[in-house]
Scaffold this active site. Structure first.
Site, short mmCIF file in Angstrom:
data_model
loop_
_atom_site.label_atom_id
_atom_site.label_comp_id
_atom_site.label_asym_id
_atom_site.label_seq_id
_atom_site.Cartn_x
_atom_site.Cartn_y
_atom_site.Cartn_z
N GLU A 173 -0.23 62.38 15.94
CA GLU A 173 -0.36 61.13 14.85
C GLU A 173 1.15 61.12 14.17
OE1 GLU A 173 -2.12 59.46 10.61
OE2 GLU A 173 -2.13 62.21 11.73
N LYS A 224 -5.01 52.15 14.46
CA LYS A 224 -6.19 53.09 13.55
C LYS A 224 -7.24 52.08 12.55
CE LYS A 224 -6.51 56.79 9.85
NZ LYS A 224 -6.17 57.17 9.37
N CYS A 255 -6.51 60.96 13.73
CA CYS A 255 -6.96 60.89 12.68
C CYS A 255 -7.93 61.30 11.57
CB CYS A 255 -5.56 61.22 11.38
SG CYS A 255 -5.46 62.65 9.76
#
Length: 547
Positions: free
Chosen positions: A289, A353, A411
């Protein structure tokens, strides 16, 4: 008749201290079952002291003790928050404590009003609470009781039907049984054998109390052995993971020290070339990330470097970076994204995301309390202004003559069972997680996060490729195992080290029951708990009235 006098003040204070000690013992034992101590056996009895306090307290104090239990439990289990913000830990623990009440209160009421043993209600109540915690106030599906058992591979295979909630059910039920056994023993000691035999007619015998959780655990292990025996994995793509071990201090220097930004790229490019020299070479190269500094789609230099890497090495790239998208009217959209390049260096996909971290990536309070932006900036040194993505992304990859499909997570998204399941609905063969845990220093957040990933793999019967900036980088197979050759270690360490990992991705052709029914088990537990609460509110005379 003389009214019964309340206990003397010293006696009341002694009872208060005794109850406070039991609540603290329960909470700390539960936290100790998670990493870093990982005394997982404690989880099975950790709830018993709390239930023993419920046995001899009022409803008002029961509510309070449940909340205190939550505050202590989450403070100990989430202490790694202090690596970033002690205030953040305090705010998080303050609201998570109320979730503990949503589990403790139904247990208390069912025991007091319905005369149910703890072994009969603890599992459903705790699972119902954990399910609520997965989505209420954006959700925080961390520190589930079931996560403590992540190394018990056979037993946790039930997660492919019930989700991690099924394992939490087993653990909480065992805690209820332990409390019932203590209560039964204490009853015999206080009332004598003759009185105890009378009591036993109205309560479960000790052997029944023990038999219930024992049967469930044995059944879970038998199911797990059966599912593992069905395995017939095929070898999928060969994946390389680059772990640059870039500190947050270095990444924050982009405004004042441009050479540091170039250094980040140089580290990852060098590790990528090393990984591509393995024999056989990888089919897919993954960077964690935000490891491409800044905004990749607005940086022609970094974009060109990645294109050259893909072309010269003949490998597909999945790299984490922020994205910047101009919108009409002078507005813009920024996202936490992963960019997918093919072997020719062409950008063929991007995932943004979806589930952003509250406060860390966006400010959920900004619309109501604009000054919270100033507080966050003053505390963290940045302003969270990212926008969420709209849909999952499925990438395609051809290797060994077969085309595989993979989903991408970033994440925090790994912790949400329902979200990860939705990423697998489009017949994906494996998942890739790009994460940056450098925020948490050398804390035990890494191991807790890894344990959650084991359950996501089992629930959906897919391998999970974890690419972490500072660790833990590995490939978790569809049964939740992490072979020694599939985890990145340097000198025996798996976090805060620099290196690369090249490993094959096992692909499981089975479709899990959980992928079909989702959180049905958790919803049933929540519904059953709610029904018990409603039933408990009905006066006893009406419940016993003949029809």
């Amino acid at each position: 008749m003389t009214p019964k006098e309340p206990p003397a003040r010293p006696a009341r204070f002694a009872r208060f201290l005794s109850q406070a000690g039991l609540v603290a013992l329960s909470a700390l034992a539960g936290a100790a079952a998670f990493p870093p101590l990982e005394w997982s056996a404690l989880a099975w009895i950790s709830l018993a002291p709390l239930f023993l306090v419920f046995e001899r307290t009022s409803s008002r104090w029961g509510f309070l003790w449940a909340y205190v239990h939550g505050v202590i439990f989450y403070t100990a289990g989430l202490w790694w928050f202090t690596e970033v913000s002690g205030l953040g830990l305090a705010v998080t623990v303050f609201h998570l404590g109320f979730f503990q009440v949503t589990a403790g209160l139904p247990v208390f009421v069912a025991r007091k009003r319905l005369r149910l043993p703890y072994v009969a209600v603890a599992g459903a109540a705790w699972v119902g609470m954990e399910y609520l915690r997965s989505f209420v106030l954006t959700g925080f599906a961390w520190l589930y009781l079931g996560h403590t058992q992540w190394r018990s591979i056979e037993m946790i295979q039930i997660s492919d039907a019930t989700g991690a909630y099924g394992v939490s059910f087993l653990v909480a039920t065992a805690g209820g049984a332990a409390a019932d056994l203590v209560i039964q023993w204490r009853s015999r000691s206080e009332r004598g054998e003759e009185s105890a035999s009378t009591v036993s007619k109205r309560r479960w015998h000790p052997w029944v109390t023990v038999a219930v959780p024992l049967f469930l655990v044995v059944a879970a292990n038998q199911y797990g052995a059966w599912r593992i025996g069905q395995e017939d994995f095929r070898i999928g793509p060969r994946v390389a993971i680059v772990q640059g071990n870039i500190s947050q201090a270095l990444k924050k220097k982009k405004e004042v020290a441009q050479p540091s930004i170039s250094e980040v790229m140089e580290i990852h490019l060098a590790l990528s070339i090393e990984a591509c020299c393995s024999d056989p070479p990888p089919d897919l190269l993954v960077w964690p990330e935000t490891m491409v500094p800044g905004y990749l789609d607005s940086d022609p230099v970094f974009f060109s470097q990645l294109q050259d890497l893909a072309r010269t090495r003949g490998v597909r790239l999945l790299v984490g970076s922020n994205s910047y998208e101009p919108l009409p009217g002078g507005e813009y959209r920024k996202g936490n994204s992963c960019f997918y390049f093919d072997e020719e260096g062409r950008l063929i996909g991007r995932y943004d995301k979806i589930h952003l971290v509250p406060v860390g990536e966006y400010n959920p309070y900004a619309a109501f309390f604009p000054r919270t932006n100033e507080v966050i900036f003053g505390t963290a040194g940045f302003l969270p202004d990212l926008s969420p993505g709209e849909a999952p992304y499925v990438g395609k990859l051809t290797a060994r003559g077969e085309t595989s499909r993979f989903g991408v997570l970033v994440c925090y998204e790994e912790i949400f069972p329902a979200l990860v399941r939705s990423f697998c609905e489009d017949d994906v063969d494996f998942l890739v997680l790009a994460t940056n845990d450098a925020w948490w220093g050398d804390s035990f957040e890494y191991e807790q996060f890894l344990a959650i990933g084991v359950f996501r793999a089992i629930e959906n019967r897919v391998s999970l490729v974890r690419a972490g900036n500072t660790g833990i980088s590995c490939v978790i197979d569809p049964a939740g195992r992490i072979p020694d050759e599939a985890i990145l270690r340097v000198d025996g360490q798996w976090k805060n080290v620099r290196g690369h990992l090249v490993a094959d991705v096992p692909i499981d052709g089975r479709r899990s029951p959980y992928s079909i029914v989702g959180d049905l088990f958790a919803r049933v537990c929540l519904g059953g708990t709610g029904f018990a609460l409603v039933l408990a509110c009905i006066p006893r005379s009406r419940r016993s009235r003949p029809t």
